[in-house]
Motif scaffolding. Structure first.
Motif, PDB file in Angstrom:
ATOM      1  N   SER A  17      47.843  30.354   8.435  1.00  0.00           N
ATOM      2  CA  SER A  17      47.791  29.433   9.571  1.00  0.00           C
ATOM      3  C   SER A  17      46.388  28.855   9.739  1.00  0.00           C
ATOM      4  N   GLY A  18      45.358  29.672   9.470  1.00  0.00           N
ATOM      5  CA  GLY A  18      43.991  29.169   9.545  1.00  0.00           C
ATOM      6  C   GLY A  18      43.724  28.090   8.518  1.00  0.00           C
ATOM      7  N   MET A  19      44.294  28.219   7.330  1.00  0.00           N
ATOM      8  CA  MET A  19      44.147  27.188   6.307  1.00  0.00           C
ATOM      9  C   MET A  19      44.665  25.842   6.799  1.00  0.00           C
ATOM     10  N   LEU A  20      45.703  25.867   7.630  1.00  0.00           N
ATOM     11  CA  LEU A  20      46.375  24.652   8.075  1.00  0.00           C
ATOM     12  C   LEU A  20      45.910  24.179   9.451  1.00  0.00           C
ATOM     13  N   VAL A 206      39.886  37.310  11.995  1.00  0.00           N
ATOM     14  CA  VAL A 206      39.274  37.337  10.659  1.00  0.00           C
ATOM     15  C   VAL A 206      40.101  36.496   9.682  1.00  0.00           C
ATOM     16  N   GLY A 207      41.422  36.686   9.696  1.00  0.00           N
ATOM     17  CA  GLY A 207      42.286  35.945   8.775  1.00  0.00           C
ATOM     18  C   GLY A 207      42.208  34.451   8.994  1.00  0.00           C
ATOM     19  N   ALA A 208      42.247  34.012  10.261  1.00  0.00           N
ATOM     20  CA  ALA A 208      42.217  32.582  10.553  1.00  0.00           C
ATOM     21  C   ALA A 208      40.886  31.953  10.148  1.00  0.00           C
ATOM     22  N   PHE A 209      39.784  32.649  10.421  1.00  0.00           N
ATOM     23  CA  PHE A 209      38.469  32.113  10.058  1.00  0.00           C
ATOM     24  C   PHE A 209      38.339  31.983   8.543  1.00  0.00           C
ATOM     25  N   LEU A 210      38.762  33.016   7.816  1.00  0.00           N
ATOM     26  CA  LEU A 210      38.674  32.964   6.357  1.00  0.00           C
ATOM     27  C   LEU A 210      39.577  31.876   5.790  1.00  0.00           C
ATOM     28  N   GLY A 211      40.770  31.718   6.362  1.00  0.00           N
ATOM     29  CA  GLY A 211      41.666  30.670   5.898  1.00  0.00           C
ATOM     30  C   GLY A 211      41.072  29.287   6.076  1.00  0.00           C
ATOM     31  N   ALA A 212      40.461  29.058   7.239  1.00  0.00           N
ATOM     32  CA  ALA A 212      39.827  27.765   7.488  1.00  0.00           C
ATOM     33  C   ALA A 212      38.662  27.520   6.537  1.00  0.00           C
ATOM     34  N   ARG A 213      37.892  28.565   6.231  1.00  0.00           N
ATOM     35  CA  ARG A 213      36.759  28.410   5.316  1.00  0.00           C
ATOM     36  C   ARG A 213      37.240  28.120   3.893  1.00  0.00           C
ATOM     37  N   VAL A 214      38.320  28.783   3.477  1.00  0.00           N
ATOM     38  CA  VAL A 214      38.866  28.519   2.141  1.00  0.00           C
ATOM     39  C   VAL A 214      39.315  27.067   2.027  1.00  0.00           C
ATOM     40  N   THR A 215      40.026  26.577   3.064  1.00  0.00           N
ATOM     41  CA  THR A 215      40.448  25.178   3.051  1.00  0.00           C
ATOM     42  C   THR A 215      39.242  24.246   3.023  1.00  0.00           C
ATOM     43  N   VAL A 219      40.046  23.798  -1.016  1.00  0.00           N
ATOM     44  CA  VAL A 219      41.378  23.194  -1.125  1.00  0.00           C
ATOM     45  C   VAL A 219      41.268  21.676  -1.013  1.00  0.00           C
ATOM     46  N   PRO A 220      41.686  20.921  -2.045  1.00  0.00           N
ATOM     47  CA  PRO A 220      41.662  19.451  -1.948  1.00  0.00           C
ATOM     48  C   PRO A 220      42.588  18.963  -0.833  1.00  0.00           C
ATOM     49  N   ARG A 225      48.042  18.757   2.169  1.00  0.00           N
ATOM     50  CA  ARG A 225      49.256  18.042   2.595  1.00  0.00           C
ATOM     51  C   ARG A 225      50.503  18.730   2.049  1.00  0.00           C
ATOM     52  N   GLN A 226      50.473  19.041   0.761  1.00  0.00           N
ATOM     53  CA  GLN A 226      51.641  19.631   0.111  1.00  0.00           C
ATOM     54  C   GLN A 226      51.910  21.043   0.622  1.00  0.00           C
ATOM     55  N   ILE A 227      50.861  21.823   0.815  1.00  0.00           N
ATOM     56  CA  ILE A 227      51.026  23.184   1.347  1.00  0.00           C
ATOM     57  C   ILE A 227      51.692  23.127   2.721  1.00  0.00           C
ATOM     58  N   PHE A 228      51.228  22.209   3.560  1.00  0.00           N
ATOM     59  CA  PHE A 228      51.791  22.121   4.900  1.00  0.00           C
ATOM     60  C   PHE A 228      53.238  21.658   4.845  1.00  0.00           C
TER      61      PHE A 228
END
Length: 245
Positions: A17-20, A206-215, A219-220, A225-228
């Protein structure tokens, strides 16, 4: 053992969810439903708390990469916060079947548009006013269904012209206030133990912060777009299954 599984599950779901740029409630509600029976007093209050917290940490992750347009994000926050309670009031009078039919139709259209190849834009500037206008019915529909507005708002921001990463950052800010405002009336009846809630909040943050940082870093935008798009298809199929079961 079950507590460890719950914490690990929330950590992984919060990362996604953090990635998105989303709060985790859209995934946390069915996940926690595997372990708790009381939707109103256990699952919903904990999910809303996690939703606001994970959206906050996701926003922090995107902010570190300067991916948040603060004027747009704060304006959307005001719109979503003001509009969502209208849906909560109207929910008493409209049959849920028709609401979910509208929701499924909306996410199906958005998923289709997200899967389409990106077209070159002649103007280059996002139509943010259209996003503001659409945020009102999106928030009302979300309030009607008891879900966060971010799940429909995120693809809308992309489709009006925002870069996917900037859309995720703006979306994360926009869903924070409605999450906490929706939690307030549920606090009196909330039933959770600090022994479980505190580790879940830590894992979610922790999970949300790391996901946002990875994106932000790896992540292009077109891949996001495709992941979401895949995510909203899966969640919609799951919702259809629960409605028909």
């Amino acid at each position: 053992m079950s507590q460890f599984v719950i914490i690990l599950g929330i950590l992984l779901l919060s990362f996604v969810s953090g990635m998105l740029g989303l709060g985790v409630a859209f995934a946390a509600i069915p996940f926690l439903g595997l372990f708790f029976n009381d939707l109103v007093h256990q699952i919903q209050p904990l999910s809303l708390l996690l939703n606001g917290l994970t959206a906050s940490f996701a926003a922090a992750g995107f902010a570190r990469s300067k991916l948040i347009d603060w004027p747009k994000a704060l304006t959307l926050s005001l719109i979503t916060t003001a509009s969502a309670p209208i849906g909560g009031y109207l929910a008493r009078y409209i049959p849920q079947f028709y609401l979910w039919a509208i929701y499924v139709g909306a996410v199906s259209f958005l998923a289709y548009r997200l899967f389409r190849p990106v077209q070159g834009s002649s103007s280059g500037a996002p139509n943010i006013r259209l996003a503001y206008a659409l945020a009102i019915p999106i928030s009302i529909l979300s309030g009607l269904l008891g879900v966060g507005p971010g799940f429909l708002l995120m693809p809308t921001l992309i489709l009006v012209g925002l870069d996917s990463k900037q859309a995720a950052g703006v979306n994360a800010i926009a869903v924070i206030p409605p999450s906490f405002s929706a939690l307030i009336p549920r606090l009196n009846g909330a039933q959770w133990s600090p022994e479980l809630a505190i580790p879940l909040l830590i894992a979610g943050g922790v999970g949300a912060f790391l996901g946002a940082r990875v994106t932000s870093l790896y992540v292009p935008s077109h891949r996001l777009r495709q992941i979401f798009a895949v995510m909203i298809v899966l969640v919609t199929l799951y919702k259809l299954y629960t409605l028909m079961a």
